[in-house]
Design a protein around this motif. Structure first.
Motif, PDB file in Angstrom:
ATOM      1  N   THR A  80     -44.305 -14.107  73.922  1.00 21.19           N
ATOM      2  CA  THR A  80     -44.905 -14.567  72.680  1.00 21.19           C
ATOM      3  C   THR A  80     -46.203 -15.276  73.019  1.00 21.19           C
ATOM      4  OG1 THR A  80     -42.735 -14.746  71.658  1.00 21.19           O
ATOM      5  CG2 THR A  80     -44.547 -15.959  70.612  1.00 21.19           C
ATOM      6  N   ARG A  81     -47.270 -14.763  72.477  1.00 26.54           N
ATOM      7  CA  ARG A  81     -48.602 -15.288  72.784  1.00 26.54           C
ATOM      8  C   ARG A  81     -48.696 -16.769  72.437  1.00 26.54           C
ATOM      9  NH1 ARG A  81     -51.236 -10.362  69.461  1.00 26.54           N
ATOM     10  NH2 ARG A  81     -50.140  -8.746  70.589  1.00 26.54           N
ATOM     11  N   GLY A  82     -49.234 -17.526  73.377  1.00 24.69           N
ATOM     12  CA  GLY A  82     -49.407 -18.957  73.173  1.00 24.69           C
ATOM     13  C   GLY A  82     -48.245 -19.791  73.672  1.00 24.69           C
ATOM     14  N   THR A 114     -52.412 -17.471  76.548  1.00 27.47           N
ATOM     15  CA  THR A 114     -51.672 -16.597  77.461  1.00 27.47           C
ATOM     16  C   THR A 114     -52.596 -15.977  78.499  1.00 27.47           C
ATOM     17  OG1 THR A 114     -50.077 -16.157  75.706  1.00 27.47           O
ATOM     18  CG2 THR A 114     -50.133 -14.603  77.552  1.00 27.47           C
ATOM     19  N   ILE A 115     -53.717 -15.451  78.068  1.00 22.73           N
ATOM     20  CA  ILE A 115     -54.658 -14.815  78.997  1.00 22.73           C
ATOM     21  C   ILE A 115     -55.188 -15.830  80.001  1.00 22.73           C
ATOM     22  CG2 ILE A 115     -56.929 -13.705  79.155  1.00 22.73           C
ATOM     23  CD1 ILE A 115     -56.182 -12.460  76.345  1.00 22.73           C
ATOM     24  N   ASN A 148     -63.403 -21.252  79.063  1.00 25.62           N
ATOM     25  CA  ASN A 148     -63.978 -21.183  80.414  1.00 25.62           C
ATOM     26  C   ASN A 148     -63.677 -19.840  81.096  1.00 25.62           C
ATOM     27  OD1 ASN A 148     -65.669 -22.411  82.267  1.00 25.62           O
ATOM     28  ND2 ASN A 148     -63.979 -23.162  83.499  1.00 25.62           N
ATOM     29  N   LEU A 149     -63.784 -18.788  80.298  1.00 26.56           N
ATOM     30  CA  LEU A 149     -63.584 -17.436  80.802  1.00 26.56           C
ATOM     31  C   LEU A 149     -64.905 -16.688  80.712  1.00 26.56           C
ATOM     32  CD1 LEU A 149     -60.263 -16.665  78.904  1.00 26.56           C
ATOM     33  CD2 LEU A 149     -60.495 -17.246  81.335  1.00 26.56           C
ATOM     34  N   THR A 182     -62.747  -9.588  81.228  1.00 28.53           N
ATOM     35  CA  THR A 182     -62.774 -11.043  81.290  1.00 28.53           C
ATOM     36  C   THR A 182     -62.138 -11.524  82.580  1.00 28.53           C
ATOM     37  OG1 THR A 182     -62.550 -11.097  78.882  1.00 28.53           O
ATOM     38  CG2 THR A 182     -62.038 -13.120  80.052  1.00 28.53           C
ATOM     39  N   GLU A 183     -62.742 -12.572  83.149  1.00 26.39           N
ATOM     40  CA  GLU A 183     -62.220 -13.222  84.358  1.00 26.39           C
ATOM     41  C   GLU A 183     -62.277 -14.722  84.171  1.00 26.39           C
ATOM     42  OE1 GLU A 183     -65.122 -11.802  87.170  1.00 26.39           O
ATOM     43  OE2 GLU A 183     -63.864 -10.100  87.744  1.00 26.39           O
TER      44      GLU A 183
END
Length: 187
Positions: A80-82, A114-115, A148-149, A182-183
């Motif tokens: 579940t995201r988040g 999550t990411i 900060n991605l 994205t990193e």
């Protein structure tokens, strides 16, 4: 439950970059019908499919997709995201795929939690995502910067996805699909 244009475009990107994914571990976040994840498996990646732990029908759909494509060794997990759940904590170092995971503006921050967690857990990881621009009221790039991605826009021409037909089929509806990688800025 059908493949949206973003899934088709991301699957095209995965196929074009198949040599990069070979022997990597990849999570498809919000997999739905799992098209990019299935293509990644066919390209030699070890794939984990995920969708919301709160939506068992979506997880069952991921499992059915694996069965139909004769992929018995693909793990399906509820994330579940988040939420930082045990399933999320137990994931190995991996790269992330996500097609149209920024669909609902109210869910974007949860997706980014999550990411961010996964990218900071493995500083070598990347998040490959496709999304449709649906509103000028918010910017994914601005939100990625907030977390900060770093974000790299990938022109669809780079992987031959800049057309109305992909994989022999016309993409449904009008679409303006974007692709970004994205990193974590710390990497």
């Amino acid at each position: 439950m059908h493949a949206w244009p973003c899934a088709v475009v991301l699957a095209q990107c995965v196929w074009t970059h198949r040599e990069e994914l070979m022997r990597k571990t990849v999570l498809e976040l919000g997999a739905g019908v799992s098209l990019p994840g299935v293509v990644a498996v066919k390209c030699g990646a070890q794939v984990i499919l995920s969708d919301s732990a709160e939506l068992p029908l979506f997880l069952e759909n991921c499992r059915r997709t694996c069965e139909v494509n004769l992929l018995p060794n693909v793990l399906v997990v509820g994330i579940t995201r988040g939420e930082v759940s045990p399933d999320l904590l137990l994931l190995p170092p991996l790269d992330i795929l996500g097609s149209d995971v920024f669909y609902e503006p109210e869910d974007i921050e949860n997706v980014l939690v999550t990411i961010s967690f996964l990218l900071r857990k493995n500083h070598e990881a990347q998040f490959w995502t496709t999304y449709q621009e649906r509103s000028a009221d918010w910017s994914i790039e601005a939100l990625l910067h907030k977390w900060n991605l770093k974000c790299l826009n990938i022109p669809l021409e780079k992987f031959h996805a800049n057309k109305d037909q992909l994989a022999g089929a016309t993409l449904p509806g009008s679409h303006n699909v974007q692709m970004i990688i994205t990193e974590d800025k710390e990497s």
